[in-house]
Design a protein around this motif. Sequence first.
Motif, PDB file in Angstrom:
ATOM      1  N   TYR A 164     -29.788  77.526  39.199  1.00 53.67           N
ATOM      2  CA  TYR A 164     -29.544  78.515  40.249  1.00 53.67           C
ATOM      3  C   TYR A 164     -29.341  77.830  41.603  1.00 53.67           C
ATOM      4  O   TYR A 164     -28.419  78.172  42.352  1.00 53.67           O
ATOM      5  CB  TYR A 164     -30.717  79.498  40.331  1.00 53.67           C
ATOM      6  N   ASP A 165     -30.190  76.860  41.930  1.00 54.72           N
ATOM      7  CA  ASP A 165     -30.095  76.169  43.222  1.00 54.72           C
ATOM      8  C   ASP A 165     -28.784  75.409  43.361  1.00 54.72           C
ATOM      9  O   ASP A 165     -28.168  75.397  44.434  1.00 54.72           O
ATOM     10  CB  ASP A 165     -31.279  75.212  43.401  1.00 54.72           C
ATOM     11  N   GLU A 174     -17.450  83.126  50.163  1.00 53.82           N
ATOM     12  CA  GLU A 174     -16.661  84.230  49.597  1.00 53.82           C
ATOM     13  C   GLU A 174     -17.213  84.663  48.246  1.00 53.82           C
ATOM     14  O   GLU A 174     -17.320  85.862  47.951  1.00 53.82           O
ATOM     15  CB  GLU A 174     -15.204  83.803  49.458  1.00 53.82           C
ATOM     16  N   SER A 175     -17.554  83.681  47.392  1.00 56.06           N
ATOM     17  CA  SER A 175     -18.106  84.005  46.073  1.00 56.06           C
ATOM     18  C   SER A 175     -19.457  84.692  46.197  1.00 56.06           C
ATOM     19  O   SER A 175     -19.737  85.669  45.483  1.00 56.06           O
ATOM     20  CB  SER A 175     -18.250  82.726  45.240  1.00 56.06           C
ATOM     21  N   ILE A 176     -20.309  84.207  47.108  1.00 55.99           N
ATOM     22  CA  ILE A 176     -21.623  84.822  47.310  1.00 55.99           C
ATOM     23  C   ILE A 176     -21.471  86.259  47.778  1.00 55.99           C
ATOM     24  O   ILE A 176     -22.170  87.169  47.309  1.00 55.99           O
ATOM     25  CB  ILE A 176     -22.446  84.020  48.340  1.00 55.99           C
ATOM     26  N   ALA A 177     -20.547  86.484  48.719  1.00 56.80           N
ATOM     27  CA  ALA A 177     -20.318  87.834  49.227  1.00 56.80           C
ATOM     28  C   ALA A 177     -19.865  88.773  48.113  1.00 56.80           C
ATOM     29  O   ALA A 177     -20.300  89.937  48.043  1.00 56.80           O
ATOM     30  CB  ALA A 177     -19.281  87.788  50.345  1.00 56.80           C
ATOM     31  N   MET A 178     -18.994  88.283  47.227  1.00 59.56           N
ATOM     32  CA  MET A 178     -18.518  89.102  46.116  1.00 59.56           C
ATOM     33  C   MET A 178     -19.666  89.437  45.171  1.00 59.56           C
ATOM     34  O   MET A 178     -19.791  90.571  44.694  1.00 59.56           O
ATOM     35  CB  MET A 178     -17.410  88.378  45.356  1.00 59.56           C
ATOM     36  N   VAL A 179     -20.511  88.445  44.876  1.00 61.53           N
ATOM     37  CA  VAL A 179     -21.646  88.663  43.989  1.00 61.53           C
ATOM     38  C   VAL A 179     -22.593  89.712  44.573  1.00 61.53           C
ATOM     39  O   VAL A 179     -23.056  90.625  43.884  1.00 61.53           O
ATOM     40  CB  VAL A 179     -22.406  87.339  43.744  1.00 61.53           C
ATOM     41  N   LEU A 180     -22.884  89.591  45.853  1.00 59.99           N
ATOM     42  CA  LEU A 180     -23.781  90.545  46.504  1.00 59.99           C
ATOM     43  C   LEU A 180     -23.196  91.955  46.498  1.00 59.99           C
ATOM     44  O   LEU A 180     -23.916  92.943  46.336  1.00 59.99           O
ATOM     45  CB  LEU A 180     -24.064  90.096  47.940  1.00 59.99           C
ATOM     46  N   ARG A 181     -21.877  92.030  46.662  1.00 59.78           N
ATOM     47  CA  ARG A 181     -21.210  93.328  46.673  1.00 59.78           C
ATOM     48  C   ARG A 181     -21.261  93.983  45.296  1.00 59.78           C
ATOM     49  O   ARG A 181     -21.440  95.201  45.182  1.00 59.78           O
ATOM     50  CB  ARG A 181     -19.758  93.165  47.130  1.00 59.78           C
ATOM     51  N   LEU A 182     -21.113  93.183  44.238  1.00 63.25           N
ATOM     52  CA  LEU A 182     -21.053  93.721  42.881  1.00 63.25           C
ATOM     53  C   LEU A 182     -22.424  93.870  42.230  1.00 63.25           C
ATOM     54  O   LEU A 182     -22.654  94.798  41.452  1.00 63.25           O
ATOM     55  CB  LEU A 182     -20.164  92.829  42.005  1.00 63.25           C
ATOM     56  N   PHE A 183     -23.332  92.928  42.536  1.00 64.01           N
ATOM     57  CA  PHE A 183     -24.618  92.907  41.833  1.00 64.01           C
ATOM     58  C   PHE A 183     -25.815  93.191  42.746  1.00 64.01           C
ATOM     59  O   PHE A 183     -26.905  93.482  42.251  1.00 64.01           O
ATOM     60  CB  PHE A 183     -24.822  91.544  41.154  1.00 64.01           C
ATOM     61  N   GLY A 184     -25.630  93.054  44.043  1.00 66.10           N
ATOM     62  CA  GLY A 184     -26.720  93.316  44.966  1.00 66.10           C
ATOM     63  C   GLY A 184     -27.665  92.163  45.175  1.00 66.10           C
ATOM     64  O   GLY A 184     -28.437  92.135  46.141  1.00 66.10           O
ATOM     65  N   THR A 186     -27.995  87.671  44.217  1.00 68.55           N
ATOM     66  CA  THR A 186     -27.481  86.470  43.538  1.00 68.55           C
ATOM     67  C   THR A 186     -28.356  86.101  42.354  1.00 68.55           C
ATOM     68  O   THR A 186     -27.866  85.615  41.333  1.00 68.55           O
ATOM     69  CB  THR A 186     -27.421  85.282  44.517  1.00 68.55           C
ATOM     70  N   LYS A 187     -29.657  86.342  42.453  1.00 69.29           N
ATOM     71  CA  LYS A 187     -30.556  86.001  41.349  1.00 69.29           C
ATOM     72  C   LYS A 187     -30.357  86.930  40.161  1.00 69.29           C
ATOM     73  O   LYS A 187     -30.431  86.503  39.001  1.00 69.29           O
ATOM     74  CB  LYS A 187     -32.010  86.044  41.823  1.00 69.29           C
ATOM     75  N   GLY A 191     -29.138  85.571  36.618  1.00 69.23           N
ATOM     76  CA  GLY A 191     -29.956  85.907  35.450  1.00 69.23           C
ATOM     77  C   GLY A 191     -29.173  86.638  34.382  1.00 69.23           C
ATOM     78  O   GLY A 191     -29.386  86.422  33.185  1.00 69.23           O
ATOM     79  N   ASP A 192     -28.244  87.521  34.820  1.00 69.20           N
ATOM     80  CA  ASP A 192     -27.414  88.249  33.859  1.00 69.20           C
ATOM     81  C   ASP A 192     -26.532  87.293  33.066  1.00 69.20           C
ATOM     82  O   ASP A 192     -26.373  87.433  31.845  1.00 69.20           O
ATOM     83  CB  ASP A 192     -26.535  89.273  34.583  1.00 69.20           C
ATOM     84  N   ILE A 193     -25.931  86.333  33.770  1.00 69.09           N
ATOM     85  CA  ILE A 193     -25.091  85.343  33.080  1.00 69.09           C
ATOM     86  C   ILE A 193     -25.905  84.577  32.047  1.00 69.09           C
ATOM     87  O   ILE A 193     -25.511  84.419  30.888  1.00 69.09           O
ATOM     88  CB  ILE A 193     -24.465  84.357  34.089  1.00 69.09           C
ATOM     89  N   GLN A 194     -27.046  84.087  32.479  1.00 66.00           N
ATOM     90  CA  GLN A 194     -27.887  83.275  31.596  1.00 66.00           C
ATOM     91  C   GLN A 194     -28.347  84.079  30.377  1.00 66.00           C
ATOM     92  O   GLN A 194     -28.297  83.590  29.240  1.00 66.00           O
ATOM     93  CB  GLN A 194     -29.088  82.753  32.382  1.00 66.00           C
ATOM     94  N   GLU A 195     -28.777  85.310  30.623  1.00 67.70           N
ATOM     95  CA  GLU A 195     -29.261  86.149  29.523  1.00 67.70           C
ATOM     96  C   GLU A 195     -28.148  86.474  28.531  1.00 67.70           C
ATOM     97  O   GLU A 195     -28.348  86.432  27.303  1.00 67.70           O
ATOM     98  CB  GLU A 195     -29.847  87.447  30.067  1.00 67.70           C
TER      99      GLU A 195
END
Length: 221
Positions: A164-165, A174-184, A186-187, A191-195
Amino acid sequence: MFYAESDTKTYTTMKLTNRQKRFVAEYLIDLNATQAAIRSGYKFSEDLSEAYVYFLIDPRDNKIFYVGKGRRKRISCHVRDAKNGSGDNGIKNALIMEILSSGHVVKEVVFASGFNDKNALLLERVLIRSLRDYGLTNIAQGSVPSSASVSAKAAILLSKLKTYDEWIKTAGEESIAMVLRLFGSTKVFYGDIQECLIRCRDGMPFNLNSIKGKSNGNAWR
Protein backbone atom coordinates in the motif's frame (compact mmCIF):
# COMPACT_ATOMS: atom_id res chain seq x y z
CA MET A 1 15.39 -18.85 -31.76
CA PHE A 2 14.84 -22.11 -33.58
CA TYR A 3 12.67 -22.26 -36.66
CA ALA A 4 11.10 -25.18 -38.49
CA GLU A 5 10.93 -25.91 -42.17
CA SER A 6 8.16 -24.41 -44.26
CA ASP A 7 5.56 -26.61 -45.92
CA THR A 8 3.19 -25.61 -48.70
CA LYS A 9 0.64 -28.37 -48.02
CA THR A 10 -2.97 -27.21 -47.75
CA TYR A 11 -4.55 -28.79 -44.66
CA THR A 12 -8.10 -29.19 -46.00
CA THR A 13 -8.32 -32.61 -44.27
CA MET A 14 -6.41 -31.44 -41.18
CA LYS A 15 -3.76 -34.15 -41.52
CA LEU A 16 -0.06 -33.87 -40.79
CA THR A 17 2.50 -34.56 -43.49
CA ASN A 18 4.52 -37.74 -43.08
CA ARG A 19 7.51 -35.75 -41.84
CA GLN A 20 5.38 -33.94 -39.30
CA LYS A 21 3.78 -37.20 -38.17
CA ARG A 22 7.24 -38.62 -37.55
CA PHE A 23 8.25 -35.59 -35.51
CA VAL A 24 5.15 -35.94 -33.33
CA ALA A 25 5.71 -39.69 -32.93
CA GLU A 26 9.33 -39.16 -31.94
CA TYR A 27 8.35 -36.37 -29.54
CA LEU A 28 5.86 -38.58 -27.73
CA ILE A 29 8.64 -41.07 -26.96
CA ASP A 30 10.41 -38.81 -24.46
CA LEU A 31 8.68 -35.39 -24.74
CA ASN A 32 11.94 -33.83 -25.89
CA ALA A 33 11.40 -31.55 -28.90
CA THR A 34 15.11 -31.14 -29.64
CA GLN A 35 15.75 -34.88 -29.76
CA ALA A 36 12.54 -35.45 -31.71
CA ALA A 37 13.72 -33.03 -34.40
CA ILE A 38 17.08 -34.80 -34.60
CA ARG A 39 15.61 -38.30 -34.76
CA SER A 40 12.94 -37.35 -37.31
CA GLY A 41 15.31 -35.28 -39.45
CA TYR A 42 13.15 -32.20 -39.11
CA LYS A 43 14.95 -29.22 -40.68
CA PHE A 44 14.64 -25.68 -39.43
CA SER A 45 14.28 -22.46 -41.46
CA GLU A 46 13.64 -18.76 -40.81
CA ASP A 47 10.90 -18.10 -43.35
CA LEU A 48 8.30 -16.01 -41.52
CA SER A 49 7.00 -14.20 -44.59
CA GLU A 50 3.54 -15.76 -44.23
CA ALA A 51 1.48 -17.33 -41.44
CA TYR A 52 3.22 -19.99 -39.38
CA VAL A 53 2.63 -22.47 -36.54
CA TYR A 54 4.98 -22.46 -33.60
CA PHE A 55 5.89 -24.08 -30.29
CA LEU A 56 7.01 -22.56 -27.02
CA ILE A 57 9.46 -24.94 -25.36
CA ASP A 58 10.81 -25.18 -21.83
CA PRO A 59 14.62 -25.19 -22.29
CA ARG A 60 15.11 -27.08 -19.03
CA ASP A 61 13.67 -30.30 -20.45
CA ASN A 62 12.87 -29.36 -24.08
CA LYS A 63 9.16 -30.01 -23.51
CA ILE A 64 6.59 -28.21 -25.65
CA PHE A 65 4.22 -26.23 -23.44
CA TYR A 66 2.32 -24.13 -25.97
CA VAL A 67 1.20 -24.40 -29.61
CA GLY A 68 0.23 -21.27 -31.50
CA LYS A 69 -0.11 -19.67 -34.90
CA GLY A 70 0.86 -16.20 -36.01
CA ARG A 71 2.54 -13.82 -38.37
CA ARG A 72 5.65 -11.70 -38.10
CA LYS A 73 6.70 -11.34 -34.43
CA ARG A 74 3.71 -13.02 -32.81
CA ILE A 75 5.91 -15.84 -31.53
CA SER A 76 7.87 -13.40 -29.37
CA CYS A 77 4.86 -11.72 -27.73
CA HIS A 78 4.31 -14.36 -25.05
CA VAL A 79 7.39 -13.58 -22.98
CA ARG A 80 6.61 -9.87 -23.08
CA ASP A 81 3.01 -10.51 -22.02
CA ALA A 82 4.13 -12.74 -19.15
CA LYS A 83 6.51 -10.07 -17.88
CA ASN A 84 3.71 -7.49 -18.03
CA GLY A 85 1.17 -9.79 -16.42
CA SER A 86 -1.13 -9.35 -19.42
CA GLY A 87 -3.10 -11.83 -21.48
CA ASP A 88 -5.69 -14.37 -20.31
CA ASN A 89 -3.52 -17.50 -20.04
CA GLY A 90 -2.23 -17.43 -16.48
CA ILE A 91 -0.86 -21.00 -16.57
CA LYS A 92 1.32 -20.18 -19.57
CA ASN A 93 2.46 -16.89 -18.05
CA ALA A 94 3.35 -18.57 -14.76
CA LEU A 95 5.48 -21.18 -16.54
CA ILE A 96 7.24 -18.53 -18.62
CA MET A 97 8.08 -16.55 -15.48
CA GLU A 98 9.34 -19.71 -13.80
CA ILE A 99 11.63 -20.37 -16.76
CA LEU A 100 12.95 -16.80 -16.75
CA SER A 101 13.44 -16.84 -12.97
CA SER A 102 15.58 -19.95 -13.31
CA GLY A 103 17.96 -18.06 -15.59
CA HIS A 104 16.81 -19.68 -18.83
CA VAL A 105 15.19 -18.35 -22.01
CA VAL A 106 12.01 -19.72 -23.54
CA LYS A 107 12.69 -21.56 -26.80
CA GLU A 108 10.53 -20.18 -29.62
CA VAL A 109 10.26 -22.79 -32.38
CA VAL A 110 8.43 -22.33 -35.66
CA PHE A 111 7.19 -25.80 -36.56
CA ALA A 112 5.97 -24.98 -40.07
CA SER A 113 5.47 -21.83 -42.13
CA GLY A 114 4.34 -20.60 -45.54
CA PHE A 115 0.57 -20.80 -44.87
CA ASN A 116 -2.46 -18.60 -45.22
CA ASP A 117 -4.22 -17.92 -41.92
CA LYS A 118 -6.87 -20.62 -42.42
CA ASN A 119 -4.38 -23.42 -43.00
CA ALA A 120 -2.17 -22.25 -40.13
CA LEU A 121 -5.19 -22.45 -37.84
CA LEU A 122 -6.04 -25.95 -39.06
CA LEU A 123 -2.50 -27.20 -38.43
CA GLU A 124 -2.47 -25.54 -35.01
CA ARG A 125 -5.64 -27.44 -34.08
CA VAL A 126 -4.21 -30.76 -35.26
CA LEU A 127 -1.08 -30.28 -33.18
CA ILE A 128 -3.00 -29.22 -30.09
CA ARG A 129 -5.17 -32.32 -30.36
CA SER A 130 -2.07 -34.48 -30.77
CA LEU A 131 -0.20 -32.97 -27.82
CA ARG A 132 -2.97 -31.76 -25.50
CA ASP A 133 -2.43 -34.57 -22.98
CA TYR A 134 1.31 -33.98 -22.72
CA GLY A 135 1.72 -30.72 -20.81
CA LEU A 136 0.29 -28.03 -23.11
CA THR A 137 -0.87 -24.81 -21.47
CA ASN A 138 -3.23 -23.90 -24.32
CA ILE A 139 -6.69 -22.84 -23.18
CA ALA A 140 -8.16 -23.44 -26.65
CA GLN A 141 -9.06 -27.04 -27.51
CA GLY A 142 -9.47 -27.83 -23.82
CA SER A 143 -5.84 -28.28 -22.79
CA VAL A 144 -6.12 -26.07 -19.68
CA PRO A 145 -9.42 -25.16 -17.98
CA SER A 146 -10.06 -21.41 -18.08
CA SER A 147 -10.63 -21.41 -14.30
CA ALA A 148 -7.12 -22.73 -13.72
CA SER A 149 -5.71 -20.05 -16.01
CA VAL A 150 -7.55 -17.31 -14.11
CA SER A 151 -6.25 -18.66 -10.81
CA ALA A 152 -2.67 -18.69 -12.09
CA LYS A 153 -3.01 -15.17 -13.47
CA ALA A 154 -4.29 -13.95 -10.09
CA ALA A 155 -1.27 -15.49 -8.38
CA ILE A 156 1.06 -13.66 -10.77
CA LEU A 157 -0.70 -10.33 -10.20
CA LEU A 158 -0.55 -10.82 -6.42
CA SER A 159 3.19 -11.36 -6.67
CA LYS A 160 3.49 -8.08 -8.62
CA LEU A 161 1.20 -6.06 -6.34
CA LYS A 162 3.00 -3.22 -4.59
CA THR A 163 2.52 -2.67 -0.88
CA TYR A 164 0.00 0.00 0.00
CA ASP A 165 2.77 2.47 0.93
CA GLU A 166 4.65 1.82 -2.32
CA TRP A 167 1.50 2.35 -4.34
CA ILE A 168 0.58 5.62 -2.60
CA LYS A 169 4.06 7.02 -3.30
CA THR A 170 3.92 6.21 -7.02
CA ALA A 171 0.21 6.52 -7.92
CA GLY A 172 0.21 10.23 -8.74
CA GLU A 173 -2.30 12.92 -7.81
CA GLU A 174 -4.67 12.24 -10.70
CA SER A 175 -4.92 8.51 -9.91
CA ILE A 176 -5.44 9.19 -6.19
CA ALA A 177 -8.18 11.71 -6.97
CA MET A 178 -9.94 9.19 -9.21
CA VAL A 179 -9.72 6.49 -6.53
CA LEU A 180 -11.15 8.81 -3.89
CA ARG A 181 -13.96 9.83 -6.23
CA LEU A 182 -14.91 6.22 -7.03
CA PHE A 183 -14.15 4.44 -3.75
CA GLY A 184 -14.03 7.16 -1.11
CA SER A 185 -10.81 5.78 0.37
CA THR A 186 -7.44 4.68 -1.00
CA LYS A 187 -7.21 1.93 1.61
CA VAL A 188 -10.63 0.57 0.66
CA PHE A 189 -9.59 0.57 -2.99
CA TYR A 190 -6.30 -1.20 -2.30
CA GLY A 191 -8.00 -3.72 -0.02
CA ASP A 192 -10.63 -4.48 -2.67
CA ILE A 193 -7.94 -5.22 -5.25
CA GLN A 194 -6.03 -7.46 -2.88
CA GLU A 195 -9.13 -9.33 -1.73
CA CYS A 196 -10.39 -9.90 -5.28
CA LEU A 197 -7.04 -11.28 -6.40
CA ILE A 198 -6.92 -13.64 -3.45
CA ARG A 199 -10.46 -14.84 -4.20
CA CYS A 200 -9.54 -15.42 -7.85
CA ARG A 201 -6.37 -17.25 -6.90
CA ASP A 202 -8.39 -19.52 -4.64
CA GLY A 203 -10.89 -20.38 -7.36
CA MET A 204 -13.61 -17.76 -7.03
CA PRO A 205 -14.25 -16.10 -10.45
CA PHE A 206 -13.55 -12.42 -10.99
CA ASN A 207 -12.60 -10.18 -13.92
CA LEU A 208 -8.86 -9.63 -13.39
CA ASN A 209 -8.53 -7.25 -16.30
CA SER A 210 -11.11 -4.91 -14.80
CA ILE A 211 -9.27 -4.95 -11.46
CA LYS A 212 -5.97 -4.09 -13.04
CA GLY A 213 -7.57 -1.38 -15.13
CA LYS A 214 -8.99 0.40 -12.08
CA SER A 215 -5.52 1.25 -10.81
CA ASN A 216 -4.14 2.36 -14.19
CA GLY A 217 -1.47 -0.30 -13.61
CA ASN A 218 0.07 1.85 -10.84
CA ALA A 219 -0.53 -0.75 -8.15
CA TRP A 220 1.75 -3.25 -9.87
CA ARG A 221 5.52 -3.51 -9.78
